[in-house]
Design a protein around this motif. Structure first.
Motif, PDB file in Angstrom:
ATOM      1  N   UNK A   1      -4.072   5.017  17.551  1.00 29.75           N
ATOM      2  CA  UNK A   1      -3.501   6.297  17.974  1.00 29.75           C
ATOM      3  C   UNK A   1      -2.204   6.106  18.756  1.00 29.75           C
ATOM      4  N   UNK A   2      -2.156   5.074  19.599  1.00 23.83           N
ATOM      5  CA  UNK A   2      -0.953   4.820  20.381  1.00 23.83           C
ATOM      6  C   UNK A   2       0.227   4.444  19.484  1.00 23.83           C
ATOM      7  N   UNK A   3      -0.046   3.623  18.467  1.00 24.94           N
ATOM      8  CA  UNK A   3       1.015   3.237  17.526  1.00 24.94           C
ATOM      9  C   UNK A   3       1.514   4.457  16.758  1.00 24.94           C
ATOM     10  N   UNK A   4       0.588   5.286  16.283  1.00 25.91           N
ATOM     11  CA  UNK A   4       0.985   6.495  15.552  1.00 25.91           C
ATOM     12  C   UNK A   4       1.830   7.411  16.426  1.00 25.91           C
ATOM     13  N   UNK A   5       1.449   7.542  17.687  1.00 28.53           N
ATOM     14  CA  UNK A   5       2.189   8.403  18.602  1.00 28.53           C
ATOM     15  C   UNK A   5       3.602   7.859  18.834  1.00 28.53           C
ATOM     16  N   UNK A   6       3.729   6.548  19.008  1.00 29.71           N
ATOM     17  CA  UNK A   6       5.051   5.938  19.211  1.00 29.71           C
ATOM     18  C   UNK A   6       5.945   6.136  17.993  1.00 29.71           C
ATOM     19  N   UNK A   7       5.365   5.989  16.802  1.00 27.15           N
ATOM     20  CA  UNK A   7       6.144   6.177  15.587  1.00 27.15           C
ATOM     21  C   UNK A   7       6.538   7.630  15.410  1.00 27.15           C
ATOM     22  N   UNK A   8       5.623   8.545  15.708  1.00 29.83           N
ATOM     23  CA  UNK A   8       5.906   9.974  15.571  1.00 29.83           C
ATOM     24  C   UNK A   8       7.006  10.421  16.536  1.00 29.83           C
ATOM     25  N   UNK A   9       7.001   9.840  17.743  1.00 28.29           N
ATOM     26  CA  UNK A   9       7.966  10.247  18.763  1.00 28.29           C
ATOM     27  C   UNK A   9       9.280   9.478  18.673  1.00 28.29           C
ATOM     28  N   UNK A  10       9.365   8.506  17.744  1.00 32.27           N
ATOM     29  CA  UNK A  10      10.595   7.750  17.580  1.00 32.27           C
ATOM     30  C   UNK A  10      10.701   6.514  18.440  1.00 32.27           C
ATOM     31  N   UNK A  11       9.735   6.324  19.360  1.00 30.98           N
ATOM     32  CA  UNK A  11       9.767   5.137  20.231  1.00 30.98           C
ATOM     33  C   UNK A  11       9.631   3.868  19.399  1.00 30.98           C
ATOM     34  N   UNK A  12       8.875   3.974  18.293  1.00 37.12           N
ATOM     35  CA  UNK A  12       8.655   2.820  17.434  1.00 37.12           C
ATOM     36  C   UNK A  12       9.887   2.390  16.662  1.00 37.12           C
ATOM     37  N   UNK A  13      10.981   3.109  16.806  1.00 36.67           N
ATOM     38  CA  UNK A  13      12.222   2.732  16.128  1.00 36.67           C
ATOM     39  C   UNK A  13      13.323   2.399  17.123  1.00 36.67           C
ATOM     40  N   UNK A  14      13.016   2.502  18.415  1.00 38.49           N
ATOM     41  CA  UNK A  14      14.016   2.236  19.446  1.00 38.49           C
ATOM     42  C   UNK A  14      13.502   1.156  20.399  1.00 38.49           C
ATOM     43  N   UNK A  15      12.892   1.585  21.524  1.00 42.86           N
ATOM     44  CA  UNK A  15      12.410   0.607  22.503  1.00 42.86           C
ATOM     45  C   UNK A  15      11.417  -0.369  21.878  1.00 42.86           C
ATOM     46  N   UNK A  16      10.509   0.160  21.067  1.00 40.38           N
ATOM     47  CA  UNK A  16       9.510  -0.696  20.405  1.00 40.38           C
ATOM     48  C   UNK A  16       9.867  -0.800  18.916  1.00 40.38           C
ATOM     49  N   UNK A  17      11.054  -1.319  18.636  1.00 41.10           N
ATOM     50  CA  UNK A  17      11.579  -1.344  17.270  1.00 41.10           C
ATOM     51  C   UNK A  17      10.719  -2.159  16.314  1.00 41.10           C
TER      52      UNK A  17
END
Length: 495
Positions: A111-127
């Motif tokens: 769920x945390x990974x999905x949330x980061x990807x949905x919010x765009x964090x997974x493409x910036x800070x957590x690229x």
């Protein structure tokens, strides 16, 4: 799972190359060959996942603590590094396998990974998350293009996962139900399915596979293919001239899982029926009908293709904590790497550490030029327990699912009914059909009171009898659509 940046491409385009790392707990370090702990694992064969508990293959303090890759701790692992071509295929020469000590920065839930990807964090800070998702998407597309089941059956039939937790205050079990899509299947953005296809598919209780599940699934499947390609690379390497140096025999045999492709040519009429069901938008009937084409998976030490995964080769080795066959592969890989290192030391004239034993190598250190015969690992060891565990898990799940239904019936003064879809005919003479019940995530057999039924027909069925201990459940046509409990529920009333 991690991403390593290797630098810009050689063409000067400025795009970084990535190596994808899969780190798997080095269980063999704690349960080496000949150890009492390994004997415990061999007797159990596998971990059993029951609605009420998990029965671990290893003692819980080992499997959940010492062996697991916890955050902020140095942990032993077998690490696999892989680079991909633009089309998602593996570059065989890029595969690296090495024992390692890793320290996980932090662990994330799905769920945390999905949330980061949905919010765009997974493409910036957590690229790294965005990079892993891009790689997983490539991998899924690559396998679909090669004919994997994700392409052949883009809408697999979900399954209800029931859990029963004991409530100390109430003195009884609280039962909950979740409908899940098979993690290594299903329509998603990587299979090329457009919005029109997804919108036409009806299932009010099951959500599609998430991005986080896609990442983990594709990375684990990639690890299975990569280790097979790595083994073939090792076998293809020419032996170096070591002169008169004594050398160990060093052949690596692995259990390749192989599945032949379906024989569509001799079953053309059935193939047309399957295609017709899909074209008519009858997704779950199509998935149910397609099963008849899949051949049995076999295990062989000879590499071969796995049709269902769309791979040239595949070795299962990503779960050594919970499956003895995966642990056997780890032991074979580590023995091979040790023998390779010993051979290098022998050719250099270096002294071999006295701590290295026959169990470590799978053979004695040679006293003559020919070398010693390798003590092969039996990959069939523990398979009997794995096969025996499956009906136990199935029976336990059925009991608690039927108990869930029984509680719904007991707590209601009205008919308890569920929406279902006809999957296909099992026995046309008896009007017996396979149906899928959406709210329960359950495939079940139903004797039609209305005679012949078409695939994809929606029915409202009411519970006529349920006996959890006997694993008996029967339905009949409901007097009206809708009704009590014909809506999403997460848990059943207490008994």
């Amino acid at each position: 799972i991690a991403v390593e940046v290797l630098g810009d491409d050689s063409d000067g385009g400025g795009e970084a190359r990535h190596r994808y790392w899969i780190h798997i707990a080095d269980v063999d370090r704690y349960a080496p060959r000949g150890s009492k702990l390994l004997n415990v694992a061999e007797r159990r064969g596998t971990s059993l996942y029951l609605p009420t508990m998990t029965l671990c293959m290893f003692p819980p303090n080992m499997s959940s603590e010492i062996m697991s890759l916890h955050a902020y701790e140095d942990k032993y692992a077998l690490s696999l590094g892989v680079e991909l071509n633009e089309d998602g295929s593996i570059i065989p020469s890029s595969v690296i396998l090495t024992p390692s000590v890793i320290s996980v920065d932090y662990r994330l839930t799905y769920d945390q990974v999905d949330e980061m990807l949905d919010e765009g964090v997974g493409y910036a800070e957590e690229w790294q998350l965005g990079a892993l998702l891009a790689a997983a998407t490539k991998r899924r597309s690559h396998r679909v293009n090669r004919g994997s089941t994700e392409g052949m059956v883009p809408f697999p039939i979900p399954k209800g996962m029931v859990t029963a937790n004991y409530d100390e205050k109430l003195g009884e079990y609280d039962i909950s139900l979740k409908i899940e899509t098979t993690h290594n299947s299903g329509a998603n953005i990587t299979t090329g399915g457009g919005d029109d296809i997804c919108d036409a598919h009806y299932d009010p209780y099951c959500t599609p596979v998430s991005s986080s599940q896609l990442i983990v699934t594709e990375m684990m499947i990639m690890a299975g293919e990569a280790i097979g390609k790595w083994q073939m690379q090792q076998a293809a390497q020419e032996e170096n001239d070591v002169g008169d140096a004594i050398q160990l025999s060093n052949e690596l045999k692995l259990p390749f899982r192989r599945q032949p492709a379906p024989d569509f040519k001799s079953r053309n009429a059935e193939k047309r029926q399957m295609d017709f069901l899909y074209e008519m938008g009858k997704r779950y009937p199509h998935a149910w009908y397609a099963r008849r084409f899949f051949n049995k998976v076999n295990v062989s030490e000879e590499p071969g293709p796995h049709f269902g995964m769309g791979l040239d080769c595949y070795v299962q080795w990503s779960s050594p904590i919970r499956r003895i066959t995966d642990l056997q592969v780890h032991a074979a890989l580590k023995r091979y790497l040790r023998r390779k290192r010993v051979n290098a030391m022998l050719s250099e004239g270096s002294t071999i550490p006295s701590s290295i034993t026959k169990m470590d190598l799978g053979c004695e250190l040679p006293k003559e030029r020919e070398g010693e015969e390798i003590d092969s690992i039996d990959y069939k060891s523990g398979l009997g327990m794995i096969f025996a565990g499956r009906p136990i898990q199935s029976s336990s799940s059925n009991y608690w699912l039927f108990e869930y239904i029984k509680r719904l019936v007991s707590s209601s003064d009205e008919e308890v009914m569920f929406e279902s879809v006809v999957l296909g005919c099992i026995n046309k003479d008896r009007f017996q059909y396979a149906v899928y019940i959406y709210e329960l995530g359950l495939e079940h057999r139903y004797l039609s009171e209305a005679g012949k039924l078409d695939e994809g027909k929606k029915l409202w069925l009411k519970v006529t009898s349920v006996n959890p201990k006997m694993e008996l459940l029967s339905f009949s046509l409901a007097s009206k659509s809708g009704g009590n409990h014909a809506r999403p529920m997460s848990s059943a009333p207490a008994a």
